[in-house]
Design an enzyme around this catalytic site. Structure first.
Site, PDB file in Angstrom:
ATOM      1  N   ASP A 182       1.320  -7.831   7.989  1.00  0.00           N
ATOM      2  CA  ASP A 182       0.813  -8.024   6.635  1.00  0.00           C
ATOM      3  C   ASP A 182       0.231  -9.437   6.611  1.00  0.00           C
ATOM      4  OD1 ASP A 182       0.459  -8.688   3.958  1.00  0.00           O
ATOM      5  OD2 ASP A 182       2.147  -7.456   3.277  1.00  0.00           O
ATOM      6  N   ARG A 238     -12.998  10.454  -0.631  1.00  0.00           N
ATOM      7  CA  ARG A 238     -11.680  10.477   0.016  1.00  0.00           C
ATOM      8  C   ARG A 238     -11.781  10.406   1.544  1.00  0.00           C
ATOM      9  NH1 ARG A 238      -8.939  14.564   1.697  1.00  0.00           N
ATOM     10  NH2 ARG A 238     -10.039  16.078   0.418  1.00  0.00           N
ATOM     11  N   LYS A 259      -5.092  -9.756  -3.688  1.00  0.00           N
ATOM     12  CA  LYS A 259      -4.851 -11.197  -3.674  1.00  0.00           C
ATOM     13  C   LYS A 259      -6.127 -11.951  -3.249  1.00  0.00           C
ATOM     14  CE  LYS A 259      -0.987  -9.323  -4.616  1.00  0.00           C
ATOM     15  NZ  LYS A 259       0.075  -9.039  -3.671  1.00  0.00           N
ATOM     16  N   TYR A 292       7.519  -8.742   1.888  1.00  0.00           N
ATOM     17  CA  TYR A 292       7.101  -8.552   0.501  1.00  0.00           C
ATOM     18  C   TYR A 292       8.040  -7.518  -0.134  1.00  0.00           C
ATOM     19  CZ  TYR A 292       4.255  -6.753  -3.330  1.00  0.00           C
ATOM     20  OH  TYR A 292       3.814  -6.330  -4.553  1.00  0.00           O
TER      21      TYR A 292
HETATM   22  C1  LIG Z   1       0.841  -7.898  -3.333  1.00  0.00           C
HETATM   23  C2  LIG Z   1       1.286  -7.742  -1.949  1.00  0.00           C
HETATM   24  C3  LIG Z   1       1.396  -6.479  -1.346  1.00  0.00           C
HETATM   25  C4  LIG Z   1       1.130  -5.196  -2.102  1.00  0.00           C
HETATM   26  O1  LIG Z   1      -0.181  -5.093  -2.496  1.00  0.00           O
HETATM   27  P1  LIG Z   1      -0.700  -4.196  -3.743  1.00  0.00           P
HETATM   28  O2  LIG Z   1      -2.157  -4.477  -3.761  1.00  0.00           O
HETATM   29  O3  LIG Z   1       0.043  -4.660  -4.953  1.00  0.00           O
HETATM   30  O4  LIG Z   1      -0.373  -2.783  -3.419  1.00  0.00           O
HETATM   31  C5  LIG Z   1       1.780  -6.417  -0.021  1.00  0.00           C
HETATM   32  N1  LIG Z   1       2.057  -7.528   0.686  1.00  0.00           N
HETATM   33  C6  LIG Z   1       1.972  -8.762   0.144  1.00  0.00           C
HETATM   34  C7  LIG Z   1       2.303  -9.954   0.972  1.00  0.00           C
HETATM   35  C8  LIG Z   1       1.595  -8.913  -1.187  1.00  0.00           C
HETATM   36  O5  LIG Z   1       1.520 -10.137  -1.722  1.00  0.00           O
END
Ligand SMILES: *Cc1c(COP(=O)(O)O)cnc(C)c1O
Length: 379
Positions: free
Chosen positions: A174, A48, A199, A102
């Site tokens: 992001d 952690r 992703k 998102y």
């Molecule tokens: C999938 C996604 C998230 C969230 O990610 P998780 O791994 O599902 O928590 C945030 N921003 C974007 C652009 C995403 O495609």
């Protein structure tokens, strides 16, 4: 090598990875221990605490790929995003978000921030001055996401970072859709780059993780909160992410090429309506995308099918229906049934999410095979 700028291709293989010292193996071993000797060290490794050998190894590779001083690996993208955000703000502060976010982030901030007395404003991110107009004396963070989901809108990263710097405001991005291969926001003045590693970083549709990259100072600040919130990633998955990252440059380059080839094909097919891809010269922000995405325009594109879209998706043979994105296999979704389901049809219409819009995550298959699959499904 120290004086030379090492290429991403080389970093993806070598940065942060270390061999097996015990038996001379070539790859990083998995260290599952959750208990370490505390004698003679400032902070003993502890899962952690985000400081075990496999957490460090993958974090170092992520930092190298994003041109950041430091990075942290999290157990999901939302853990990385919300921990980074909450580590920067307190009661009474104000945050500015671009309105194309998102869905999970949009939902999280609108639900959670009011409960902690944190105010926020959504602005149209396509015009950088909108952020400046929304600044108050309590504004602590500006948060952007580019290219956006699902209509691939582009926010001018440097313009927003410059505005924030002038006012002493922290910027968070992001960077999931672009991946660290195509776009490095820290080079453009952004303070914290976050990713859903589920992703492109994982890249094989089989890992859930997240990442935050920033200066050492800001990563320390995120760490101070992260150890309270939890959300760290266990050793075996860290090791899998480190392994996935060894091919991220190859994967994303192929995805960039495929997406461009498919977008070019779609333009020639009269059964297709609007096409959204920042790599197309007629995308309204192509010039900005070209400047801030030196690695390529990414593997995400969206398009409208003029005829029955559910019939189209059911006739595809190679391309799978699936809600996530960024994997080596091509997948697609209909945003009105998935990510944007909770909005009213009028709200969706306003942001271009029509019922016949397809969001396509292009994989690493042969581009011609993918084009042939789309063509036969349209036929
Ligand atoms: C999938 C996604 C998230 C969230 O990610 P998780 O791994 O599902 O928590 C945030 N921003 C974007 C652009 C995403 O495609």
């Amino acid at each position: 090598m120290a004086s030379k700028k090492i290429s991403k291709l080389t970093q993806s293989v070598h940065a942060g990875s270390f061999g097996d010292k015990l038996f001379g193996g070539a790859t990083t071993p998995i260290f599952p221990s959750s208990a370490y000797d505390y004698e003679g060290v400032e902070t003993a490794p502890y899962p952690r605490y985000f400081n075990t050998p496999n957490q460090n190894s993958v974090s170092e590779k992520l930092a190298a790929l994003e041109n950041a001083e430091a990075a942290m690996i999290f157990s999901s993208g939302m853990a990385a995003i919300m921990t980074s955000l909450f580590a920067m703000i307190k009661k009474g502060d104000h945050v500015i978000f671009q309105n194309d976010l998102y869905g999970g982030t949009h939902h999280a901030v609108t639900k959670e921030l009011p409960r902690y007395g944190i105010d926020f404003t959504f602005v149209d991110g396509s015009i950088p001055e909108n952020f400046e107009k929304a600044i108050r004396k309590e504004t602590r963070v500006i948060y952007i996401e580019t290219p956006s989901n699902p209509t691939l809108k582009i926010t001018n990263i440097k313009a927003v970072a410059d505005i924030a710097k002038k006012h002493g405001i922290i910027t968070i991005i992001d960077n999931t859709f672009a991946s660290p291969v195509n776009q490095n926001p820290i080079d453009l003045g952004i303070d914290i780059s976050t990713h859903s590693g589920t992703k492109y970083i994982g890249g094989h549709s089989d890992i859930c993780c997240g990442a935050a990259m920033a200066s050492k100072k800001l990563i320390q600040q995120i760490w101070d909160s992260a150890i309270h919130f939890g959300g760290s990633l266990e050793a075996t998955t860290c090791w899998l992410v480190e392994r996935s990252l060894k091919t991220i440059v190859l994967r994303v380059r192929q995805q960039n090429q495929n997406a461009l080839a498919i977008a070019e094909y779609l333009k020639t097919d009269s059964r297709i309506g609007k096409i959204y891809y920042p790599g197309l010269k007629d995308h309204p922000d192509h010039a900005i995308a070209k400047a801030q995405m030196p690695g390529g325009f990414g593997g995400m594109l969206s398009f409208e099918v003029k005829n029955d879209v559910r019939k189209f998706t059911s006739k595809l043979e190679l391309i799978k229906r699936a809600i996530s994105l960024g994997g080596v296999e091509s997948t697609l979704t209909l945003p009105h049934l998935t990510s944007h389901k909770k909005m009213t049809p009028a709200e969706r219409q306003a942001i271009g999410v029509t019922d016949n819009l397809v969001r396509f995550s292009v994989g690493i298959e042969d581009a011609q095979d993918l084009i042939d699959d789309i063509r036969q499904a349209l036929d």
